[in-house]
Design an enzyme around this catalytic site. Structure first.
Site, PDB file in Angstrom:
ATOM      1  N   TRP A 156       0.845  -1.182   0.000  1.00  0.00           N
ATOM      2  CA  TRP A 156       0.000   0.000   0.000  1.00  0.00           C
ATOM      3  C   TRP A 156       0.899   1.257   0.000  1.00  0.00           C
ATOM      4  CZ3 TRP A 156      -3.907  -1.933  -2.038  1.00  0.00           C
ATOM      5  CH2 TRP A 156      -4.681  -2.971  -1.515  1.00  0.00           C
ATOM      6  N   SER A 157       0.714   2.151   0.983  1.00  0.00           N
ATOM      7  CA  SER A 157       1.416   3.444   0.892  1.00  0.00           C
ATOM      8  C   SER A 157       2.899   3.384   1.217  1.00  0.00           C
ATOM      9  CB  SER A 157       0.727   4.473   1.785  1.00  0.00           C
ATOM     10  OG  SER A 157      -0.507   4.840   1.213  1.00  0.00           O
ATOM     11  N   MET A 158       3.423   2.225   1.625  1.00  0.00           N
ATOM     12  CA  MET A 158       4.889   2.141   1.705  1.00  0.00           C
ATOM     13  C   MET A 158       5.493   2.253   0.300  1.00  0.00           C
ATOM     14  SD  MET A 158       6.047  -0.295   4.820  1.00  0.00           S
ATOM     15  CE  MET A 158       5.890  -1.874   3.975  1.00  0.00           C
ATOM     16  N   LYS A 160       4.920   4.594  -1.593  1.00  0.00           N
ATOM     17  CA  LYS A 160       5.290   6.015  -1.694  1.00  0.00           C
ATOM     18  C   LYS A 160       6.740   6.231  -1.284  1.00  0.00           C
ATOM     19  CE  LYS A 160       0.638   7.847  -0.693  1.00  0.00           C
ATOM     20  NZ  LYS A 160      -0.137   6.586  -0.877  1.00  0.00           N
TER      21      LYS A 160
END
Lengths: 440, 440
Positions: A156-158, A160
């Site tokens: 998921w947002s890791m 980013k």
């Protein structure tokens, strides 16, 4: 079923709203959580049988209906198009066990003033995998709920933080100017929210964009975002964009750039697009050439792709627990791993610097992470040990403690998507792990 | 464009009809083919740029529009859901070069009474990769049109031969009875075409099923088949089945079982379903546990999945050229490779036995392969060298010549899907390769 399905589906949606708009989750608002044992894919028979019974079929359309994501998080490629992040042709790098391991019974604060164990903290936070490295050696490793060590898990947002790392490295190399306005690289965004936003503002998520990641509102931009990314079906009757390249130029400015932090996945998608434009290489190729193949990863990673072949650089990366351990250890060692300098020490130093905590604290819901800043897509607590972190929906963590020479990778599928919900508990556990490895 | 796009799209569709219903392709009917150079993905800029221009975007919906498949055949996972066939945790097995290699200039018959070269034969047959092994050593290896050695290529119907191999092995182990009727294992098919078909008839494709693989007829079963497999969008306005498990039970009997060969992908999907039912393991897991991990494959393979998570055991496997070389060499060595017996010698002997050529020749379009039979999903020419072959749409070949101790793997994306179209030419090239390695 020991808990009502519908209730938790609603809880998930409501909590997801909290997650992405960073609303504070107070103890009083805490939802009743399903017993972790009751959410194991094997217990629930999710995707078991040929074919699975209709009510056990997990698809993209129902991964937000808990606990389907407990299966989906380590099977995402089975649900849609993906691009391989090649591990390279070489042998995997060594990831050796330390002489003395940590024990399941290690005492860890329970977040309520008492004590739990390392094993029970994992269970209580719906952990799929936990890897702890001290001075580069494995002191603890567990794969849970049926996930195998070779199976990539969604970041998921890791994702980013991987994108921010690549962008920072290209800035260090002089390929990208952090002061430049986004349209210098992406003319397609010349009339969008990013028309007068700098690369650095986009990296630090201080842009002002008319867009909210609010799962509780069906009209929220987040559903159009997820549809454009190919990760969710388009809302019924909507004319949602079919790809990220189509979606991003439609977003308009709101407020001023550079004044306040506002967490939003679309900033990262702009950066990922920019990386690919300036290098002429796909994101998966960049990750492979610059990181995965040089780490000596054991397994290929992969990136989810949209209907246009675009790769989700904000939420779409999937990798194994151990390869994320190699990645984290490379960061801890200032960019050096597997016998080579993979990322420049200057880039790591830049990530660790953090940004202005006063801009961070202007965002709603950041009280739980008081003192933090968000810089180049990394979470920086500005604490004594100089820790820094990648974080993702439902409890994904890469926690690096340079002083304790500690790397913690935690992959989870918590019913409350907002990682802030377990933030205090997790920070206490990370501190307990740091104390334990120091005492070894 | 040096040739009219539409014309070749139509040629592709018409030829595909010929391909799957095995209609003879005579020289008089030969379509005008595009110059191979003009079909390279890089030349055409297919999927180049971020995002690619709309007319350069390759999707499942347009892979049958030539030459899009030249890109798609080694990027299929980027177009839809797939399950990994794990290579295992061990080191790749050695695949060493022979002391003396074959040369690009090796003379090869041109199919018209003259001579061409090994290099030109590949180009003329739209080859993506060619690997030639003699006594287990690499004597020739080329990756073409931009395909990298680590990129899996779609096998199309060579997938059937993997499925047939696994089924034969399970028969040898006593897990499956070849004389049993299909519904003994798959009660879902009790009122379908396979209600009174045996496993062996299904393996040899002598079942009588009201179903035609005719691309020229939009109402043909093949479009419903491809939609159910998730490989093509459902025909507009159709109520096509959304998964293979939904589709197969709808097919009805036509004619008698056991009397004549009739090539059809649905027989193999029945076998693949059966394999998964009796073992309780997914097809990708079976391939990994029983073959890929034991071969010491260099890369993961993968299988395309349908909207229900079902894996296409008939056309959906993708693997690299070199790993297919390892697989072919294992067969040539009677099931032994990488220091272990991977498949029993009895299974290999069974595959090589072939079936009744008089049943084979009853099928339309088999004149080009006079003397052949089709047994347990393998093509058996019944020739002096005891060769046997896996074959797939658009020119996929694994050709094993036990007497010459030769394995040829050829991956292609020919504009004419029917591999019979280049059959005579390819057989002559394989014979020239056998003669060349014997003379070394």
């Amino acid at each position: 079923m020991p808990y009502p399905r519908l209730q938790f589906a609603l809880v998930t949606l409501a909590a997801a709203a909290a997650a992405l708009c960073m609303a504070a989750a107070s103890h009083a608002q805490a939802p009743q959580l399903p017993p972790p044992d009751a959410t194991y894919p094997a217990t629930l028979q999710l995707m078991q049988g040929f074919p699975p019974p209709p009510d056990k079929v997990v698809r993209l359309a129902n991964i937000l209906k808990y606990p389907n994501v407990r299966w989906a998080a380590h099977h995402l490629r089975e649900l849609g198009p993906t691009a391989a992040v090649w591990r390279g042709a070489g042998a995997p790098s060594a990831l050796l066990a330390a002489a003395r391991a940590l024990d399941d019974a290690l005492p860890v604060p329970d977040g309520k003033g008492g004590t739990t164990t390392l094993a029970d903290w994992q269970k209580a936070t719906y952990t799929d995998g936990l890897l702890v490295l001290h001075r580069g050696r494995v002191v603890y490793e567990r794969h849970q709920i049926g996930m195998q060590p070779h199976q990539p898990h969604v970041l998921w947002s890791m994702s980013k933080s991987l994108t921010g790392l690549l962008a920072t490295e290209l800035i260090q190399e002089g390929v990208i100017d952090p002061k430049a306005l986004i349209p210098r690289y992406l003319p397609e965004l010349a009339t969008s929210a990013w028309a007068d936003a700098t690369v650095q503002q986009t990296l630090d998520m201080t842009t002002g964009v008319q867009y909210a990641e609010n799962f509780a509102d069906p009209a929220s931009g987040v559903f159009q975002y997820l549809a454009a990314a190919g990760l969710q079906p388009a809302p019924p009757g909507s004319n949602a964009a079919k790809s990220m390249a189509e979606f991003l130029p439609t977003l308009k400015k709101e407020g001023e750039h550079g004044t306040a932090f506002a967490y939003k996945s679309v900033d990262t998608e702009v950066l990922g697009w920019l990386l690919q434009r300036v290098t002429g290489k796909s994101y998966a190729t960049l990750l492979s050439e610059r990181i995965w193949s040089r780490l000596g990863a054991q397994e290929d990673a992969y990136v989810f792709a949209d209907a246009n072949g675009g790769q989700s650089t904000s939420v779409g990366v999937n990798a194994t627990l151990r390869d994320l351990g190699r990645f984290g250890e490379m960061l801890r060692a200032n960019g050096s791993f597997n016998g080579q300098q993979i990322i420049s020490a200057a880039t790591i130093a830049e990530l660790r610097k953090g940004a202005d905590p006063t801009k961070f604290s202007k965002a709603p819901g950041t009280a739980m992470r008081a003192g933090y800043s968000y810089h180049n897509q990394w979470w920086v607590p500005h604490d004594e040990d100089g820790t820094y972190e990648a974080k993702g929906l439902m409890g994904q963590h890469i926690h690096i403690n340079p002083v304790a020479e500690l790397v913690v990778v935690k992959l989870s599928t918590h019913p409350v998507p907002n990682t802030a919900f377990t933030h205090a508990l997790d920070r206490q556990a990370f501190a307990a792990l740091a104390a334990a490895v120091r005492a070894r």
